[in-house]
Design a protein around this motif. Structure first.
Motif: not given
Length: 159
Positions: A29-30, A33, A93, A97, A120, A123, A146-147, A150, A153
């Motif tokens: 995911e990292r 992103a 979040y 998730c 969402r 986010h 948004r990115r 991420t 997070c």
């Protein structure tokens, strides 16, 4: 070259020492992103500084550190932001998730969609807080925010 081509990130790195232990899923995911962020972003430090830019993100004394440099490596600016405005959103979040991952195995598509809508929404809320915190420092658009949220997070993940 188009002026907007200079108002963007060409590289993003996360400080390895700031990252908590992560599963292969979280690592993936990292990477996604960061890839998505570099592919499409709007990023312009205030003051009309010419880019494109590199961004290094880390945690310093429980604060979010954003170090911006030119593509050549010349430092442009560094900002420290309090994580306090993000704490509740990040906590919520992570909880949603986890609910989403659990729901995928046992819930109906409509229930999964409802959980995903909540995810969402959080986010978007995190992205809005980031835009506000960067006001008068770095201009970013909503997809970029948004990115970046991420990645905030990702730095907040404790495993």
């Amino acid at each position: 070259m188009d002026a907007t081509a200079n108002q963007r990130l060409v590289a993003v790195t996360l400080d390895a020492a700031s990252l908590g232990p992560a599963s292969p899923e979280v690592e993936h995911e990292r990477r996604v992103a960061i890839y998505d962020l570099v592919e499409d972003n709007t990023f312009a430090p205030e003051g009309g500084v010419e880019g494109p830019f590199k961004l290094h993100i880390s945690l310093v004394d429980q604060k979010l550190a954003l170090k911006v440099s030119r593509e050549s490596g010349d430092e442009v600016v560094a900002h420290l932001l309090s994580l306090t405005p993000f704490r509740r959103i990040v906590k919520d979040y992570f909880m949603i998730c986890e609910s989403y991952r659990s729901a995928i195995r046992t819930h109906s598509p409509s229930q999964i969609e409802a959980i995903d809508m909540g995810r969402r929404g959080l986010h978007d809320e995190g992205a809005d807080v980031l835009v506000e915190r960067l006001r008068d420092k770095i201009a970013i658009d909503k997809p970029t925010a948004r990115r970046l949220f991420t990645l905030i997070c990702a730095l907040s993940w404790k495993g």
